[in-house]
Design a protein around this motif. Structure first.
Motif, short mmCIF file in Angstrom:
data_model
loop_
_atom_site.label_atom_id
_atom_site.label_comp_id
_atom_site.label_asym_id
_atom_site.label_seq_id
_atom_site.Cartn_x
_atom_site.Cartn_y
_atom_site.Cartn_z
N SER A 14 7.85 -5.10 8.10
CA SER A 14 8.45 -3.88 8.59
C SER A 14 8.75 -3.79 10.16
O SER A 14 9.66 -3.35 10.54
CB SER A 14 7.69 -2.51 8.06
OG SER A 14 6.45 -2.67 8.74
N VAL A 15 7.79 -4.33 10.88
CA VAL A 15 7.97 -4.17 12.42
C VAL A 15 7.53 -5.66 13.05
O VAL A 15 7.31 -5.71 14.17
CB VAL A 15 6.96 -3.19 12.81
CG1 VAL A 15 7.53 -1.78 12.90
CG2 VAL A 15 5.62 -3.29 12.41
N ASN A 65 -2.04 -1.68 -5.00
CA ASN A 65 -1.55 -1.09 -3.77
C ASN A 65 -2.63 -1.33 -2.76
O ASN A 65 -2.81 -0.67 -1.62
CB ASN A 65 -1.68 0.31 -4.00
CG ASN A 65 -2.80 1.03 -4.39
OD1 ASN A 65 -3.95 0.51 -4.60
ND2 ASN A 65 -2.78 2.52 -4.61
N ASN A 66 -3.61 -2.47 -2.92
CA ASN A 66 -4.36 -2.99 -1.82
C ASN A 66 -4.50 -4.61 -2.20
O ASN A 66 -4.41 -4.88 -3.35
CB ASN A 66 -5.74 -1.88 -1.66
CG ASN A 66 -6.58 -2.34 -3.13
OD1 ASN A 66 -7.12 -3.23 -3.35
ND2 ASN A 66 -6.51 -1.24 -3.88
N MET A 110 1.75 -5.86 6.42
CA MET A 110 0.71 -4.82 6.87
C MET A 110 0.14 -4.12 5.78
O MET A 110 0.86 -3.07 5.22
CB MET A 110 1.38 -4.18 7.78
CG MET A 110 1.03 -4.35 9.15
SD MET A 110 1.86 -3.14 10.28
CE MET A 110 1.93 -4.16 11.80
N MET A 111 -1.02 -4.28 5.39
CA MET A 111 -1.61 -3.23 4.45
C MET A 111 -2.93 -2.31 5.31
O MET A 111 -2.37 -1.78 6.20
CB MET A 111 -2.23 -3.88 2.99
CG MET A 111 -1.14 -4.25 2.19
SD MET A 111 -1.42 -4.66 0.47
CE MET A 111 -1.23 -6.38 0.99
N ASP A 112 -3.82 -2.44 4.96
CA ASP A 112 -4.87 -1.69 5.71
C ASP A 112 -4.97 -2.12 7.26
O ASP A 112 -4.93 -1.49 7.97
CB ASP A 112 -6.15 -1.95 5.17
CG ASP A 112 -6.52 -0.79 3.94
OD1 ASP A 112 -5.49 -0.60 3.32
OD2 ASP A 112 -7.69 -1.02 3.20
N GLU A 113 -4.90 -3.31 7.27
CA GLU A 113 -4.97 -4.30 8.61
C GLU A 113 -3.43 -5.07 8.80
O GLU A 113 -2.91 -5.15 7.99
CB GLU A 113 -6.05 -5.23 8.72
CG GLU A 113 -7.46 -4.54 8.78
CD GLU A 113 -7.89 -3.78 9.73
OE1 GLU A 113 -7.41 -3.90 10.76
OE2 GLU A 113 -8.69 -2.41 9.60
N ASP A 167 1.00 -1.24 -0.06
CA ASP A 167 -0.04 -0.11 0.16
C ASP A 167 0.89 1.41 0.16
O ASP A 167 0.40 2.38 0.01
CB ASP A 167 -0.97 -0.04 1.20
CG ASP A 167 -0.30 -0.11 2.51
OD1 ASP A 167 0.74 -0.14 2.78
OD2 ASP A 167 -0.95 0.35 3.56
N ASP A 168 2.27 1.09 -0.04
CA ASP A 168 3.01 2.20 0.08
C ASP A 168 3.54 2.52 -1.35
O ASP A 168 4.26 1.76 -1.91
CB ASP A 168 4.01 2.15 0.80
CG ASP A 168 4.94 3.46 1.36
OD1 ASP A 168 5.35 4.06 0.09
OD2 ASP A 168 5.25 3.56 2.28
N ALA A 169 2.80 3.68 -2.09
CA ALA A 169 3.26 3.88 -3.32
C ALA A 169 4.95 3.90 -3.76
O ALA A 169 5.37 3.51 -4.80
CB ALA A 169 2.65 5.13 -3.72
N ALA A 182 9.02 -5.51 16.41
CA ALA A 182 8.16 -4.54 17.54
C ALA A 182 7.19 -5.41 17.74
O ALA A 182 6.77 -5.28 19.10
CB ALA A 182 7.99 -3.39 16.87
N ILE A 183 6.19 -5.93 16.97
CA ILE A 183 5.17 -6.67 17.24
C ILE A 183 5.18 -7.88 17.92
O ILE A 183 4.12 -8.68 18.27
CB ILE A 183 3.87 -6.26 16.33
CG1 ILE A 183 4.51 -6.44 15.13
CG2 ILE A 183 3.26 -4.87 16.50
CD1 ILE A 183 3.43 -6.36 13.89
#
Lengths: 123, 488
Positions: free
Chosen positions: A82-83, A32-33, A54-57, A9-11, A86-87
């Motif tokens: 990406s994380v 992108n989705n 991780m896109m919308d959710e 989702d990140d252009a 962290a999660i």
């Protein structure tokens, strides 16, 4: 030449990834989705899918990967995370997570190309 | 010095004995018959008494009984000329220490009294010990009930388990913290308490050497953080260094765990939001640096300018996060002053003029009065209006409109800001004030934002004890209704 589908989702990430892969001679389709991503895979039958977790959710990427596998689409999937640290997600490829490899953002061009070529060679 | 009472109706014997005993250092009193004997023997406590068995008025045995009834520790002798086994038995049965056959020699009576006085001392010592014991028993039972009251009134649950795994003690909070309907002292309890705790207890009980350390564990009694406890287990070590039981203290940490979870979720969301632009910019920079990719100059410029946009977004995000953290810590120095909301709205519109002009959006203002005053911090109220108005522009259609109404109701100043924008689906509306939530649909691609704007709005409104409501229809537009209490 191999066709790679990029779903993120990140252009800007799509842009950067596309440029790197195109410069190495790959063909690229992007979305992108998750919905469009599903559509481009069905339509173009790519050799490899690069999928952002991780896109919308937070786990949209997972659900999409599971959906592909359920429908018998065996195209190798390289998952962008990406994380994950962290999660507390600690992925490993397997039945629960039906993807073939992971790459942690940010990605360097060489690393990306190496992973893509490696997955394509396995097939 | 021993005090002695001689009760005898024979005057010669009475006085002779008195003289003898006084010369031996006794304090001697005499009574000439049974009546006087009872009167004297019960009016004060004598150490010893020698009572004649046969007296004209009252029998010696009755005098004996009456004195013993009042002063059980007075050591009494019965003196009798009719000494027989029967009277001896009878008199000792009635409380006499011994009997002295008459007539007696000075040595005989002194010998008897000497032994009697030693007995008297033993009786007094026993009495003292008995009293001491009663006092300490009383103290112990008082201390026990005090401890029980204290332990029953603390919020921490307390369980004491003996080395057989049986329950030795528990308090009310233990039932509550373990969510167990009942416990019985003495029952085997290891299969009733959560596994995490019984495992620790077993470790103590099964170890050949006494474990002196305390262990703690966290147990989910009810799922979803509804009831989480922390159990602290410590050994009770006896005087020989052996474990005689385990005391378990149970603390309800549900609220703490909930806060911890919310915090760690927030941290991971922040990490994700911070990392996303960094990943994009880093991707561009690596491409530019990578000579093998042969990126054209124009394309490099394009990537740099896109990186700058992402970095600006990152900076906005960091600033929003700092604002939120400042609001949370309440360290922000608020400057409460009399503000004119009309003036603040107008200056905010002016500040956003460029964006308004870009989309050709028209503003329709309806202010109930020329000046509407509110006591607040100018930065906060400006931030509140800016965030809502800039959303109304960003999520509006080209050539749309924004209606701003400000009016009074009984207790509130009402600020309503409506746009003719893309609106929200009900499920999007529900998540609107969540940190980092941004509606994602075909209309919103390309709209930038930190996902924290409305979080900040709600926190500002809350901090003034105001209210905020949202009405929205997908595809038609959204109205934010803010109520600030009249405080001027």
């Amino acid at each position: 030449m191999a066709l790679v589908a990029i779903i993120d989702d990140d252009a800007d990430i799509i842009e950067a990834t596309s440029l790197v892969l195109k410069s190495k001679g790959f063909s690229v389709v992007t979305a992108n989705n998750p919905n469009d991503g599903y559509a481009i895979v069905k339509e173009n039958n790519p050799n490899l899918i690069i999928l952002d977790v991780m896109m919308d959710e937070p786990d949209d990427g997972f659900f999409l990967a599971q959906k592909f596998r359920r429908e018998g689409i065996k195209t190798p999937i390289l998952m962008y995370t990406s994380v994950s640290k962290a999660i507390g997600f600690q992925y490993g490829s397997g039945e629960m997570v039906p993807v073939d490899d992971f790459v942690e953002k940010p990605i360097s061009p060489e690393q990306l190309v190496a992973k893509v070529e490696n997955l394509l060679a396995k097939k | 010095m021993a005090k002695i009472l001689i009760v005898d109706d024979e005057k010669g014997l009475r006085l002779g004995t008195k003289r003898l005993l006084e010369s031996e250092g006794f304090l001697v009193d005499t009574a000439e018959n049974g009546t006087e004997g009872i009167a004297k023997g019960t009016s004060q406590e004598f150490d010893l008494a020698v009572i004649d068995l046969k007296m004209p008025d009252i029998e010696g045995l009755e005098v004996l009984q009456t004195i013993k009834a009042k002063y059980p520790n007075t050591v009494c002798f019965i003196a009798t000329a009719y000494a027989s086994i029967d009277t001896a038995i009878e008199s000792t049965r009635l409380g006499a220490y011994n009997y002295i056959p008459k007539p007696f020699t000075p040595e005989e009576i002194l010998h008897h009294l000497d032994i009697g006085y030693k007995h008297r001392k033993l009786l007094l010592e026993a009495e003292r010990l008995r009293q001491e014991r009663e006092v300490s028993l009383l103290e112990i039972s008082y201390e026990k009930s005090r401890l029980r009251t204290i332990i029953n009134n603390i919020n921490e649950g307390v369980l004491v388990i003996n080395t057989n795994g049986e329950l030795a003690y528990f308090n009310n909070a233990a039932l509550k913290n373990l969510d167990i309907p009942d416990l019985i002292i003495g029952e085997f309890v290891l299969n009733k308490i959560p596994k995490g705790i019984s495992e620790i207890v077993n470790k103590y009980l099964e170890s050949s050497e006494a474990i002196k350390k305390s262990y703690s564990t966290q147990v989910d009694i009810k799922p979803n953080f509804e009831l989480v406890i922390e159990a602290n287990c410590s050994p009770i070590v006896d005087e020989y260094g052996k474990i005689s039981g385990i005391v378990i203290v149970l603390r309800n940490i549900s609220d703490f765990k909930k806060i911890e979870m919310v915090k760690s979720q927030f941290v991971s969301m922040v990490a994700h939001e911070l990392k996303t632009p960094v990943a994009a910019v880093s991707g561009f920079l690596k491409i530019i640096m990578d000579e093998s990719l042969n990126v054209s100059y124009e394309q490099q410029r394009e990537y740099i300018s896109r990186s700058i946009i992402r970095l600006k977004g990152l900076l906005d995000l960091v600033n929003d996060l700092l604002d939120i953290s400042r609001m949370e810590m309440k360290t922000k120095q608020r400057e409460i002053e009399k503000l004119d909301l009309v003036e603040l709205l107008n200056s905010t519109i002016q500040f956003l003029e460029l964006e308004l002009a870009k989309k050709g959006i028209e503003i329709i203002k309806t202010y109930q009065k020329e000046n509407i005053y509110f006591n607040g911090d100018q930065n906060e109220i400006t931030r509140l209006f800016t965030n809502i108005l800039s959303n109304a522009i960003k999520y509006n259609k080209d050539k749309g409109e924004i209606a701003i109404k400000v009016f009074y109701s009984t207790n509130y100043i009402n600020v309503e800001i409506s746009d003719s924008g893309i609106g929200m689906k009900p499920e999007e509306k529900a998540k609107l004030f969540q940190e980092f939530f941004r509606a994602k649909n075909e209309y919103t691609r390309g709209v930038s934002g930190t996902g924290l704007g409305l979080t900040i709005v709600r926190r500002i409104v809350d901090s003034y004890h105001g209210k905020i409501e949202v009405e929205s229809e997908y595809g038609k537009g959204t109205t934010f209704k803010i109520q600030l209490p009249i405080n001027n």
